[in-house]
Design an enzyme around this catalytic site. Sequence first.
Site, PDB file in Angstrom:
ATOM      1  CG  HIS A   1      31.980  45.468  35.887  1.00  0.00           C
ATOM      2  ND1 HIS A   1      33.082  45.197  35.115  1.00  0.00           N
ATOM      3  CD2 HIS A   1      32.395  45.417  37.166  1.00  0.00           C
ATOM      4  CE1 HIS A   1      34.122  45.008  35.900  1.00  0.00           C
ATOM      5  NE2 HIS A   1      33.730  45.135  37.140  1.00  0.00           N
TER       6      HIS A   1
ATOM      7  CB  SER B   1      24.593  47.718  60.325  1.00  0.00           C
ATOM      8  OG  SER B   1      24.127  48.967  59.832  1.00  0.00           O
TER       9      SER B   1
END
Length: 839
Positions: A268, A523
């Site tokens: 994938h 972050s």
Amino acid sequence: MTFQHKGFEETRRLGLRNETEQMVRLVSPAGETGMLVVDSVVPEGPAHKHLEPGDVLVHINGEVVTQFLAMETLLDDSVGKEVNLQIERGGVPLTVKLEVEDLHSITPNHFLEVSGAVIHPLSYQQARNFRFKCGLVYVAEAGYMLSRASVPRHSIIKKFAGEDIENLDDLIAVISKLSRGARVPLEYVKYTDRYRNKSVLVTIDQHGWYAPPQLYTRNDATGLWNAKLAIPLESPFVVSHRAGHMDANLNSVSPLTESSPMDLKCQHESENTADGCVKMQTDEEIAVDGSHSGEDSIIEKKRRRVDEEIAAEGTISSFGDLDDIKDGALRHPSSVEGSDLARTISSNASLAEQVIEPALVMFEVHVPPICMLDGVHSQHFFGTGVIIYHSDCLGLVAVDRNTVAVSISDIMLSFAAYPIEIPAEVVFLHPVHNFALVAYDPSALGAGASVIRAAKLLPEPALRRGDSVYLVGLSRSLQATSRKSTITNPCTAVNIGSADCPRYRAINMEVIELDTDFGSSFSGILTDEQGRVQALWASFSTQLKYGCSSSEDHQFVRGIPIYAISQVLEKIISGTPGPFRLINGIRRPMPLVRLLEVELYPTLLSKARSYGLSDNWVQALAKKDPVRRQVLRVKGCLAGSKAEKLLEQGDMILAINKEPITCFLDIENACQKLDQSIDSDGVLNMTIFRQGKEIDLIVGTDVRDGNGSTRMVNWCGSIIQDPHSAVRALGFLPKEGHGVYVARWCHGSPVHRYGLYALQWIVEVNGQPTPDLESFIEVVKGLEDREFVRVKTVHLNGKPRVLTLKQDLHYWPTWELTFEPETDTWKRRTIKALQPTGA
């Protein structure tokens, strides 16, 4: 026990009878002013429950004793025997018989060294200070393994791996039963909080960074502490180390297999170490300051540790999309039993937050003090990353390099979508851009493998000023947090100066600025309204200087466009030819990065015109990029690069292959075209402007991998490596040889004593040139223990120096660490030691 000398006035207040005082005054030398009084008693010692603080000593073996010297003389003559003590307690005379112990028997003559920790029986001196009994298992230095679990110095270990620890032999016996990589509970108590045991999870080192546990014993004849292997060679600890890499479940990795591009496509889309620079630091002085700093880092580290239940079998991963979002809740597949563990997201969360939360990961990164390479400035980092690929056999997470700074580190991932914590490993450190790729084993997630999924990346279209984005990240409690923000500048050039101790810094990068964020310690990622990732909201490290001598580490956050990360990911997935690396038991080709190793900075065209740039070029560059209206100038070439002798400071790069160049991405694209061309010779045809003239140059490019530093040598307590890119970016390498760079040094070592500190190259040893690590190793192999060595060094500032130092192979053997990508293991090899240490 401890006595104090107290005056007669105070002994009377303690209950001393008058007749006793008169008798003592009568038999004592003239001028005696007081008597000996019990101040403290060591628990469970001979005097425990017999003597109490406040007892006044009258006789020892029938002799009146009022001075320390007389008491010590009597005790020294009675070692191993019993003595009769007559005391008065509150005016009541008492007689007790006590055994006199040998001080040497309660002063440890041996200690255990494991993963940098120093552990020994609690000495009488510390037992008296802490009011613990002698012989308990005492942590003198926490080292790496224990400090990683937040076990402090001066702790007393009570339980380990579920077994009671009464003495050092008990601890050694437990360690010998454990395999590397195991996570076991440890209970300890601190003297400052003696009534509550604290419990932590300790991860037994699964790498070969430290030598196996050593037991040091003092030899009174020679004065040396002699080491031997503390655990049997057949113990699981040693066997698992020799067997190689072990996963989180302590199961062996799958057999080595080659993975073709088709295979990848079907998965994938998606010691007490000093600072080593100018000043020295003790363990307490080293800041716990990574992507998030402050005291709450330590608190959260303890809070977030959860018990793992890792299933042996993985499941086929499931990738959700917007169709999974209904009525403000995320619908997870129900094909596995873990689906009911998925947390239902609150209805007031933004759509982007709901889509992206299953792809968010919290990092906890620990760097072993014994091998802090590449100038890394801390041992502990936190940060948020995003899963960019997730299949049944490989998971990849992108994170900034202020969270994952070096490849030699222990990484634990905590997933926002599933309550589990698993280890991960660094597989790619971008040499220029501020991001790293970290791999985990999806089979370690068990039922959580179906809940966790990769984010969808949206490298195009590029973000523009005024675009709305969602800033999404994780709080310390692993809760997704988001806010809508607006792009204020999508192409700000990063300008970070070199630190006092050179370390990785982002160069040749454009970053994204927002109007509002969550502060410099948060972050995460930037997404569109549909939760597709457009940028990594990354933490950058910098050093702010105050005055001439003081400086302080700081951090800031900016967005990194996702295209750079998606390009590397695409190469990994497609199996682009490159050096192989073992990841989760499968050999995978890893991409190489072609670079123009030159540090650049933008200059406005208005300024460039003042330097003499012609109107034709000004108009051509402005037409090519009407937004930036800039030209790139050379700040400096990396020493040792192919461009070093060709480009000079101040050169303006106008074009490559006659195509105008206005930004860093243009140069990156030009380098990538060289890789795509079959007959490419790896050079760029550049047009530059230098001192009023246009010049055409053919400039070579360099190819770098993403492994980071993969080798180090420890000689006499100095950590030696090849100079990393941050050192080469300073623009200087010694002409005598530049492959033996001193990155750090250790307290108490020969290099500490004789002043061979960091930030310099060793270019000669005893007159023999050492241009690289191989030649250096060959030279030091011939040096003997206690031999004085003449060393010639060259500092970062170019200043040469000659010094001498004495080798000590007994305590500071010479050894090296080497990373082998083919086996995904760090190998520790002893180069020279006085005696075999089992390393």
